[in-house]
Design a protein around this motif. Structure first.
Motif, PDB file in Angstrom:
ATOM      1  N   ALA A 230       0.820  -1.214   0.000  1.00  0.00           N
ATOM      2  CA  ALA A 230       0.000   0.000   0.000  1.00  0.00           C
ATOM      3  C   ALA A 230       0.855   1.266   0.000  1.00  0.00           C
ATOM      4  N   GLY A 231       2.017   1.202   0.631  1.00  0.00           N
ATOM      5  CA  GLY A 231       2.863   2.391   0.728  1.00  0.00           C
ATOM      6  C   GLY A 231       3.878   2.523  -0.392  1.00  0.00           C
ATOM      7  N   LEU A 232       3.588   1.940  -1.550  1.00  0.00           N
ATOM      8  CA  LEU A 232       4.518   1.972  -2.679  1.00  0.00           C
ATOM      9  C   LEU A 232       4.853   3.406  -3.072  1.00  0.00           C
ATOM     10  N   THR A 233       6.128   3.666  -3.367  1.00  0.00           N
ATOM     11  CA  THR A 233       6.574   5.008  -3.753  1.00  0.00           C
ATOM     12  C   THR A 233       7.244   4.976  -5.124  1.00  0.00           C
ATOM     13  N   SER A 234       7.459   6.165  -5.683  1.00  0.00           N
ATOM     14  CA  SER A 234       8.163   6.267  -6.964  1.00  0.00           C
ATOM     15  C   SER A 234       9.564   5.682  -6.862  1.00  0.00           C
ATOM     16  N   ALA A 235      10.202   5.892  -5.718  1.00  0.00           N
ATOM     17  CA  ALA A 235      11.554   5.345  -5.514  1.00  0.00           C
ATOM     18  C   ALA A 235      11.530   3.822  -5.547  1.00  0.00           C
ATOM     19  N   ASP A 236      10.457   3.230  -4.999  1.00  0.00           N
ATOM     20  CA  ASP A 236      10.327   1.771  -5.021  1.00  0.00           C
ATOM     21  C   ASP A 236      10.221   1.255  -6.452  1.00  0.00           C
ATOM     22  N   ILE A 237       9.476   1.970  -7.288  1.00  0.00           N
ATOM     23  CA  ILE A 237       9.308   1.557  -8.681  1.00  0.00           C
ATOM     24  C   ILE A 237      10.633   1.665  -9.429  1.00  0.00           C
ATOM     25  N   THR A 238      11.372   2.731  -9.165  1.00  0.00           N
ATOM     26  CA  THR A 238      12.691   2.880  -9.796  1.00  0.00           C
ATOM     27  C   THR A 238      13.608   1.728  -9.394  1.00  0.00           C
ATOM     28  N   LYS A 239      13.595   1.366  -8.122  1.00  0.00           N
ATOM     29  CA  LYS A 239      14.414   0.243  -7.646  1.00  0.00           C
ATOM     30  C   LYS A 239      14.003  -1.055  -8.324  1.00  0.00           C
ATOM     31  N   LEU A 240      12.692  -1.227  -8.523  1.00  0.00           N
ATOM     32  CA  LEU A 240      12.190  -2.435  -9.166  1.00  0.00           C
ATOM     33  C   LEU A 240      12.709  -2.551 -10.593  1.00  0.00           C
ATOM     34  N   TYR A 241      12.629  -1.459 -11.357  1.00  0.00           N
ATOM     35  CA  TYR A 241      13.089  -1.500 -12.742  1.00  0.00           C
ATOM     36  C   TYR A 241      14.614  -1.605 -12.822  1.00  0.00           C
ATOM     37  N   ALA A 242      15.306  -1.002 -11.874  1.00  0.00           N
ATOM     38  CA  ALA A 242      16.764  -1.162 -11.825  1.00  0.00           C
ATOM     39  C   ALA A 242      17.120  -2.619 -11.556  1.00  0.00           C
ATOM     40  N   SER A 243      16.349  -3.261 -10.674  1.00  0.00           N
ATOM     41  CA  SER A 243      16.574  -4.673 -10.375  1.00  0.00           C
ATOM     42  C   SER A 243      16.352  -5.534 -11.615  1.00  0.00           C
ATOM     43  N   MET A 244      15.326  -5.196 -12.408  1.00  0.00           N
ATOM     44  CA  MET A 244      15.080  -5.930 -13.657  1.00  0.00           C
ATOM     45  C   MET A 244      16.283  -5.826 -14.592  1.00  0.00           C
ATOM     46  N   LEU A 245      16.861  -4.633 -14.687  1.00  0.00           N
ATOM     47  CA  LEU A 245      18.028  -4.449 -15.559  1.00  0.00           C
ATOM     48  C   LEU A 245      19.217  -5.259 -15.055  1.00  0.00           C
ATOM     49  N   ARG A 246      19.409  -5.289 -13.756  1.00  0.00           N
ATOM     50  CA  ARG A 246      20.518  -6.074 -13.207  1.00  0.00           C
ATOM     51  C   ARG A 246      20.307  -7.559 -13.464  1.00  0.00           C
ATOM     52  N   ARG A 247      19.062  -8.016 -13.347  1.00  0.00           N
ATOM     53  CA  ARG A 247      18.768  -9.435 -13.570  1.00  0.00           C
ATOM     54  C   ARG A 247      19.046  -9.839 -15.018  1.00  0.00           C
ATOM     55  N   SER A 248      18.882  -8.908 -15.952  1.00  0.00           N
ATOM     56  CA  SER A 248      19.086  -9.249 -17.360  1.00  0.00           C
ATOM     57  C   SER A 248      20.521  -9.689 -17.632  1.00  0.00           C
ATOM     58  N   ALA A 249      21.452  -9.193 -16.839  1.00  0.00           N
ATOM     59  CA  ALA A 249      22.853  -9.599 -17.000  1.00  0.00           C
ATOM     60  C   ALA A 249      23.294 -10.524 -15.877  1.00  0.00           C
ATOM     61  N   GLY A 250      22.343 -10.897 -15.008  1.00  0.00           N
ATOM     62  CA  GLY A 250      22.663 -11.748 -13.878  1.00  0.00           C
ATOM     63  C   GLY A 250      21.935 -13.074 -13.946  1.00  0.00           C
ATOM     64  N   ASN A 251      21.051 -13.316 -12.965  1.00  0.00           N
ATOM     65  CA  ASN A 251      20.426 -14.641 -12.898  1.00  0.00           C
ATOM     66  C   ASN A 251      19.338 -14.874 -13.935  1.00  0.00           C
ATOM     67  N   ALA A 252      18.978 -13.843 -14.702  1.00  0.00           N
ATOM     68  CA  ALA A 252      18.006 -14.034 -15.788  1.00  0.00           C
ATOM     69  C   ALA A 252      18.673 -13.896 -17.161  1.00  0.00           C
ATOM     70  N   ARG A 253      19.993 -14.014 -17.179  1.00  0.00           N
ATOM     71  CA  ARG A 253      20.743 -13.814 -18.423  1.00  0.00           C
ATOM     72  C   ARG A 253      20.281 -14.765 -19.538  1.00  0.00           C
ATOM     73  N   SER A 254      20.110 -16.033 -19.206  1.00  0.00           N
ATOM     74  CA  SER A 254      19.705 -17.011 -20.226  1.00  0.00           C
ATOM     75  C   SER A 254      18.344 -16.656 -20.816  1.00  0.00           C
ATOM     76  N   GLN A 255      17.418 -16.257 -19.946  1.00  0.00           N
ATOM     77  CA  GLN A 255      16.081 -15.910 -20.432  1.00  0.00           C
ATOM     78  C   GLN A 255      16.114 -14.708 -21.371  1.00  0.00           C
ATOM     79  N   TYR A 256      16.931 -13.717 -21.033  1.00  0.00           N
ATOM     80  CA  TYR A 256      17.015 -12.533 -21.893  1.00  0.00           C
ATOM     81  C   TYR A 256      17.683 -12.857 -23.226  1.00  0.00           C
ATOM     82  N   LEU A 257      18.742 -13.658 -23.191  1.00  0.00           N
ATOM     83  CA  LEU A 257      19.403 -14.023 -24.440  1.00  0.00           C
ATOM     84  C   LEU A 257      18.457 -14.826 -25.332  1.00  0.00           C
TER      85      LEU A 257
END
Length: 208
Positions: free
Chosen positions: A78-105
Motif C-alpha cells: 500500500a505504501g509503494l513510492t516512486s523510488a520503489d518503482i525505480t528500484k524495481l526497474y533497476a533490479s530488472m536491468l541487473r537481472r538481465s545480466a545476472g540470474n536471468a541472463r539465459s532468459q534474456y538471451l
C-alpha cells in the motif's frame, strides 16, 4: 530445472539454455535432448519441428513472465513510492545480466525469429502487453499517469538497454552509463511518463 515429470516444461527450459548458449542456429532437437538429459528423440516427439520448438519456448517465456508480473502488481504494498518503482526497474536491468541472463538471451533470439514466425510474434506480444499493463498499474499506484504509449516506450527502452549491456564491451557500457541500472531506470521511467514530450529535457531533469 522444473520437475522431470513435466516433460514439456523441462524441454522448454532446456531450449532456453540452448538458445542462450548456442543461438538460434544451435537450437536443434538433439541439443535440447542433451541439455534436458533425456533420451534422444524426446524433444522431437513433443515438438516435431524446429518452429514448434521455438513457439513452445516463446509461449513458455510469455506464461512465466505474465504470471510473475500479475503477481508483482497484485502484491504491491500500500505504501509503494516512486523510488520503489525505480528500484524495481533497476533490479530488472541487473537481472538481465545476472540470474536471468539465459532468459534474456533467449528472448532476443526469439525477437529475431519473430520477424519470420507469426506465432512467435504473438507470444512476444503477450510479454510486451504484460509489461505495459504492469507499468501503467504500478505508476497509477503512486499517483503517476502513464499511458500505454508511454509504457511501450519504457518497455522498448528496457529491452534495448538490456541488449546493449549483454552485447557491448563492458568499458563501452560503462562509458555510456548503461551499466548504471539505477540511473537508467530513472531516465526510462521519466521518458515513459512524459509520453512523447522532449526527451532532452527529461534526461536533464533526471541528471540534476
Amino acid at each position: 530445472m522444473p520437475q522431470r515429470g513435466n516433460r514439456r516444461e523441462l524441454l522448454a527450459e532446456a531450449a532456453i539454455e540452448v538458445l542462450a548458449q548456442e543461438g538460434g542456429r544451435g537450437l536443434t532437437h538433439r541439443a535440447v535432448d542433451r541439455e534436458a538429459v533425456v533420451p534422444e528423440g524426446t524433444a522431437k516427439n513433443y515438438y516435431p519441428t524446429r518452429s514448434a520448438l521455438l513457439i513452445a519456448v516463446a509461449r513458455h517465456l510469455a506464461e512465466q513472465h505474465t504470471t510473475a508480473l500479475r503477481q508483482l502488481v497484485s502484491q504491491a504494498p500500500a505504501g509503494l513510492t516512486s523510488a520503489d518503482i525505480t528500484k524495481l526497474y533497476a533490479s530488472m536491468l541487473r537481472r538481465s545480466a545476472g540470474n536471468a541472463r539465459s532468459q534474456y538471451l533467449a528472448l532476443f533470439e526469439l525477437h529475431l525469429e519473430a520477424v519470420r514466425n507469426p506465432e512467435v510474434r504473438t507470444a512476444l506480444a503477450e510479454i510486451t502487453r504484460a509489461n505495459a499493463d504492469a507499468a501503467v498499474e504500478l505508476n497509477a499506484a503512486v499517483g503517476h499517469r502513464m499511458t500505454r504509449r508511454g509504457a511501450g516506450l519504457l518497455d522498448a527502452g528496457m529491452l534495448g538497454v538490456a541488449l546493449s549491456v549483454l552485447t557491448l564491451p563492458e568499458d563501452v557500457a560503462d562509458e555510456l552509463g548503461l551499466s548504471d541500472a539505477d540511473g537508467v531506470a530513472q531516465a526510462l521511467l521519466a521518458v515513459g511518463s512524459t509520453d512523447g514530450e522532449p526527451v532532452v529535457g527529461v534526461l536533464r531533469d533526471c541528471a540534476s
